[in-house]
Design an enzyme around this catalytic site. Structure first.
Site, PDB file in Angstrom:
ATOM      1  N   PRO A   8      45.472 -25.741 -16.432  1.00 15.08           N
ATOM      2  CA  PRO A   8      45.922 -27.108 -16.189  1.00 15.08           C
ATOM      3  C   PRO A   8      46.426 -27.826 -17.439  1.00 15.08           C
ATOM      4  O   PRO A   8      45.834 -27.732 -18.506  1.00 15.08           O
ATOM      5  CB  PRO A   8      44.670 -27.806 -15.651  1.00 15.08           C
ATOM      6  CG  PRO A   8      43.876 -26.712 -15.041  1.00 15.08           C
ATOM      7  CD  PRO A   8      44.135 -25.511 -15.892  1.00 15.08           C
ATOM      8  N   ASN A   9      47.534 -28.505 -17.250  1.00 15.71           N
ATOM      9  CA  ASN A   9      48.179 -29.372 -18.232  1.00 15.71           C
ATOM     10  C   ASN A   9      48.879 -28.639 -19.372  1.00 15.71           C
ATOM     11  O   ASN A   9      49.539 -29.286 -20.186  1.00 15.71           O
ATOM     12  CB  ASN A   9      47.200 -30.412 -18.794  1.00 15.71           C
ATOM     13  CG  ASN A   9      46.708 -31.341 -17.719  1.00 15.71           C
ATOM     14  OD1 ASN A   9      47.499 -31.871 -16.943  1.00 15.71           O
ATOM     15  ND2 ASN A   9      45.402 -31.518 -17.629  1.00 15.71           N
ATOM     16  N   ARG A  16      52.343 -33.604 -24.586  1.00 17.23           N
ATOM     17  CA  ARG A  16      50.980 -34.102 -24.426  1.00 17.23           C
ATOM     18  C   ARG A  16      50.218 -33.948 -25.742  1.00 17.23           C
ATOM     19  O   ARG A  16      50.010 -32.841 -26.226  1.00 17.23           O
ATOM     20  CB  ARG A  16      50.248 -33.329 -23.332  1.00 17.23           C
ATOM     21  CG  ARG A  16      48.803 -33.752 -23.191  1.00 17.23           C
ATOM     22  CD  ARG A  16      48.080 -32.932 -22.128  1.00 17.23           C
ATOM     23  NE  ARG A  16      46.670 -33.269 -22.141  1.00 17.23           N
ATOM     24  CZ  ARG A  16      45.688 -32.388 -22.190  1.00 17.23           C
ATOM     25  NH1 ARG A  16      45.962 -31.102 -22.187  1.00 17.23           N
ATOM     26  NH2 ARG A  16      44.439 -32.778 -22.221  1.00 17.23           N
ATOM     27  N   TYR A  21      47.823 -30.558 -29.863  1.00 19.43           N
ATOM     28  CA  TYR A  21      48.303 -29.289 -29.308  1.00 19.43           C
ATOM     29  C   TYR A  21      49.602 -28.791 -29.926  1.00 19.43           C
ATOM     30  O   TYR A  21      50.053 -27.693 -29.612  1.00 19.43           O
ATOM     31  CB  TYR A  21      48.483 -29.411 -27.795  1.00 19.43           C
ATOM     32  CG  TYR A  21      47.205 -29.807 -27.092  1.00 19.43           C
ATOM     33  CD1 TYR A  21      46.148 -28.898 -26.983  1.00 19.43           C
ATOM     34  CD2 TYR A  21      47.038 -31.076 -26.563  1.00 19.43           C
ATOM     35  CE1 TYR A  21      44.968 -29.256 -26.348  1.00 19.43           C
ATOM     36  CE2 TYR A  21      45.863 -31.445 -25.927  1.00 19.43           C
ATOM     37  CZ  TYR A  21      44.832 -30.529 -25.822  1.00 19.43           C
ATOM     38  OH  TYR A  21      43.662 -30.878 -25.204  1.00 19.43           O
ATOM     39  N   ASN A  73      44.036 -19.122 -21.413  1.00 21.89           N
ATOM     40  CA  ASN A  73      43.696 -20.462 -21.876  1.00 21.89           C
ATOM     41  C   ASN A  73      43.410 -21.262 -20.613  1.00 21.89           C
ATOM     42  O   ASN A  73      44.337 -21.711 -19.950  1.00 21.89           O
ATOM     43  CB  ASN A  73      44.839 -21.082 -22.669  1.00 21.89           C
ATOM     44  CG  ASN A  73      44.483 -22.453 -23.217  1.00 21.89           C
ATOM     45  OD1 ASN A  73      43.581 -23.113 -22.724  1.00 21.89           O
ATOM     46  ND2 ASN A  73      45.209 -22.878 -24.232  1.00 21.89           N
ATOM     47  N   ALA A  76      41.157 -27.423 -19.392  1.00 22.88           N
ATOM     48  CA  ALA A  76      39.921 -28.149 -19.133  1.00 22.88           C
ATOM     49  C   ALA A  76      38.958 -27.390 -18.227  1.00 22.88           C
ATOM     50  O   ALA A  76      37.756 -27.667 -18.243  1.00 22.88           O
ATOM     51  CB  ALA A  76      40.237 -29.518 -18.531  1.00 22.88           C
ATOM     52  N   ASP A  86      32.979 -16.810 -12.625  1.00 23.35           N
ATOM     53  CA  ASP A  86      32.616 -15.760 -11.671  1.00 23.35           C
ATOM     54  C   ASP A  86      33.774 -14.796 -11.425  1.00 23.35           C
ATOM     55  O   ASP A  86      33.567 -13.580 -11.323  1.00 23.35           O
ATOM     56  CB  ASP A  86      32.170 -16.365 -10.337  1.00 23.35           C
ATOM     57  CG  ASP A  86      30.782 -16.986 -10.395  1.00 23.35           C
ATOM     58  OD1 ASP A  86      30.020 -16.690 -11.341  1.00 23.35           O
ATOM     59  OD2 ASP A  86      30.462 -17.776  -9.483  1.00 23.35           O
ATOM     60  N   GLU A  97      39.583 -15.341 -24.192  1.00 23.46           N
ATOM     61  CA  GLU A  97      39.835 -16.778 -24.017  1.00 23.46           C
ATOM     62  C   GLU A  97      40.489 -17.321 -25.286  1.00 23.46           C
ATOM     63  O   GLU A  97      40.057 -17.005 -26.391  1.00 23.46           O
ATOM     64  CB  GLU A  97      38.512 -17.497 -23.749  1.00 23.46           C
ATOM     65  CG  GLU A  97      38.667 -18.979 -23.519  1.00 23.46           C
ATOM     66  CD  GLU A  97      37.346 -19.622 -23.142  1.00 23.46           C
ATOM     67  OE1 GLU A  97      36.884 -19.410 -22.004  1.00 23.46           O
ATOM     68  OE2 GLU A  97      36.758 -20.318 -23.998  1.00 23.46           O
ATOM     69  N   HIS A  99      42.235 -20.965 -27.120  1.00 17.48           N
ATOM     70  CA  HIS A  99      42.469 -22.409 -27.122  1.00 17.48           C
ATOM     71  C   HIS A  99      43.301 -22.763 -28.344  1.00 17.48           C
ATOM     72  O   HIS A  99      43.008 -22.297 -29.450  1.00 17.48           O
ATOM     73  CB  HIS A  99      41.149 -23.185 -27.158  1.00 17.48           C
ATOM     74  CG  HIS A  99      40.319 -22.932 -25.951  1.00 17.48           C
ATOM     75  ND1 HIS A  99      40.595 -23.505 -24.746  1.00 17.48           N
ATOM     76  CD2 HIS A  99      39.255 -22.118 -25.764  1.00 17.48           C
ATOM     77  CE1 HIS A  99      39.723 -23.071 -23.854  1.00 17.48           C
ATOM     78  NE2 HIS A  99      38.901 -22.221 -24.454  1.00 17.48           N
ATOM     79  N   LEU A 100      44.317 -23.572 -28.146  1.00 20.81           N
ATOM     80  CA  LEU A 100      45.170 -24.004 -29.253  1.00 20.81           C
ATOM     81  C   LEU A 100      44.395 -24.858 -30.245  1.00 20.81           C
ATOM     82  O   LEU A 100      44.526 -24.701 -31.457  1.00 20.81           O
ATOM     83  CB  LEU A 100      46.369 -24.793 -28.707  1.00 20.81           C
ATOM     84  CG  LEU A 100      47.359 -23.981 -27.869  1.00 20.81           C
ATOM     85  CD1 LEU A 100      48.260 -24.912 -27.067  1.00 20.81           C
ATOM     86  CD2 LEU A 100      48.174 -23.065 -28.761  1.00 20.81           C
ATOM     87  N   ARG A 106      36.022 -31.170 -31.207  1.00 24.48           N
ATOM     88  CA  ARG A 106      36.591 -32.225 -30.361  1.00 24.48           C
ATOM     89  C   ARG A 106      35.486 -33.012 -29.671  1.00 24.48           C
ATOM     90  O   ARG A 106      34.324 -32.953 -30.082  1.00 24.48           O
ATOM     91  CB  ARG A 106      37.548 -31.589 -29.348  1.00 24.48           C
ATOM     92  CG  ARG A 106      38.615 -30.769 -30.065  1.00 24.48           C
ATOM     93  CD  ARG A 106      40.032 -30.888 -29.661  1.00 24.48           C
ATOM     94  NE  ARG A 106      40.442 -31.968 -28.830  1.00 24.48           N
ATOM     95  CZ  ARG A 106      41.150 -31.800 -27.718  1.00 24.48           C
ATOM     96  NH1 ARG A 106      41.482 -30.597 -27.299  1.00 24.48           N
ATOM     97  NH2 ARG A 106      41.543 -32.853 -27.033  1.00 24.48           N
ATOM     98  N   ARG A 110      34.016 -31.134 -24.604  1.00 24.64           N
ATOM     99  CA  ARG A 110      34.903 -29.985 -24.826  1.00 24.64           C
ATOM    100  C   ARG A 110      34.240 -28.888 -25.665  1.00 24.64           C
ATOM    101  O   ARG A 110      34.809 -27.821 -25.839  1.00 24.64           O
ATOM    102  CB  ARG A 110      36.178 -30.432 -25.542  1.00 24.64           C
ATOM    103  CG  ARG A 110      37.074 -31.318 -24.720  1.00 24.64           C
ATOM    104  CD  ARG A 110      38.395 -31.514 -25.436  1.00 24.64           C
ATOM    105  NE  ARG A 110      39.122 -32.648 -24.928  1.00 24.64           N
ATOM    106  CZ  ARG A 110      39.955 -32.612 -23.889  1.00 24.64           C
ATOM    107  NH1 ARG A 110      40.154 -31.482 -23.248  1.00 24.64           N
ATOM    108  NH2 ARG A 110      40.571 -33.698 -23.487  1.00 24.64           N
TER     109      ARG A 110
END
Length: 147
Positions: A8-9, A16, A21, A73, A76, A86, A97, A99-100, A106, A110
């Site tokens: 998402p996003n 954004r 980011y 990634n 949220a 799961d 995983e 994350h930028l 943060r 988060r």
């Protein structure tokens, strides 16, 4: 073949919160990821969705579609999606995983990743290079299985 999933996003990259980011758009990021994959001898498919269920279905179908690993990634969803956790646990492929931003530096909510525990590794705070490092790891891990 490696599946790269963005949650998402992430479709809003470049506009954004660029101070968090960066200014790279999702399309530009995907172009880099595909180029890095090619350098490593990996075929890469990038997908993005704002919908938790779609991401879960992509994870569940990845092995059947011929993927050997996943870079994800979760956005949220990282912080609360036990359903995504799961799904990752229920399938056999290695998932990294990414994350930028540094989620540990943060807001308090988060700083916890519920999905990371289902993954073979987690990279946070290295910007777009985190995706490259995830690809390098997967290239080494699944390289012998590449056609």
């Amino acid at each position: 073949m490696i599946l790269v999933l963005n949650g998402p996003n992430l479709n809003l990259l470049g506009t954004r919160e660029p101070e968090v980011y960066g200014r790279l758009t999702l399309e530009e990021l995907e172009d880099r990821i595909e180029a890095w994959g090619a350098e490593l001898g990996l075929s890469v498919v990038c997908r993005q969705s704002n919908h938790e269920g779609t991401l879960i279905e992509w994870v569940q179908r990845a092995e059947g579609e011929g993927f050997l690993g996943i870079v994800m990634n979760p956005g949220a969803l990282t912080h609360y999606s036990y359903a995504l956790y799961d799904a990752i646990r229920a399938q056999p492929l290695p998932v990294v995983e990414v994350h930028l931003s540094n989620i540990h530096a943060r807001e308090a909510f988060r700083r916890t990743s519920v999905t990371a525990a289902a993954c073979v590794g987690s990279i946070s705070g290295l910007g777009p290079l985190g995706y490259r490092y995830a690809l390098e790891f997967l290239a080494e891990r699944v390289g012998a299985q590449q056609p």
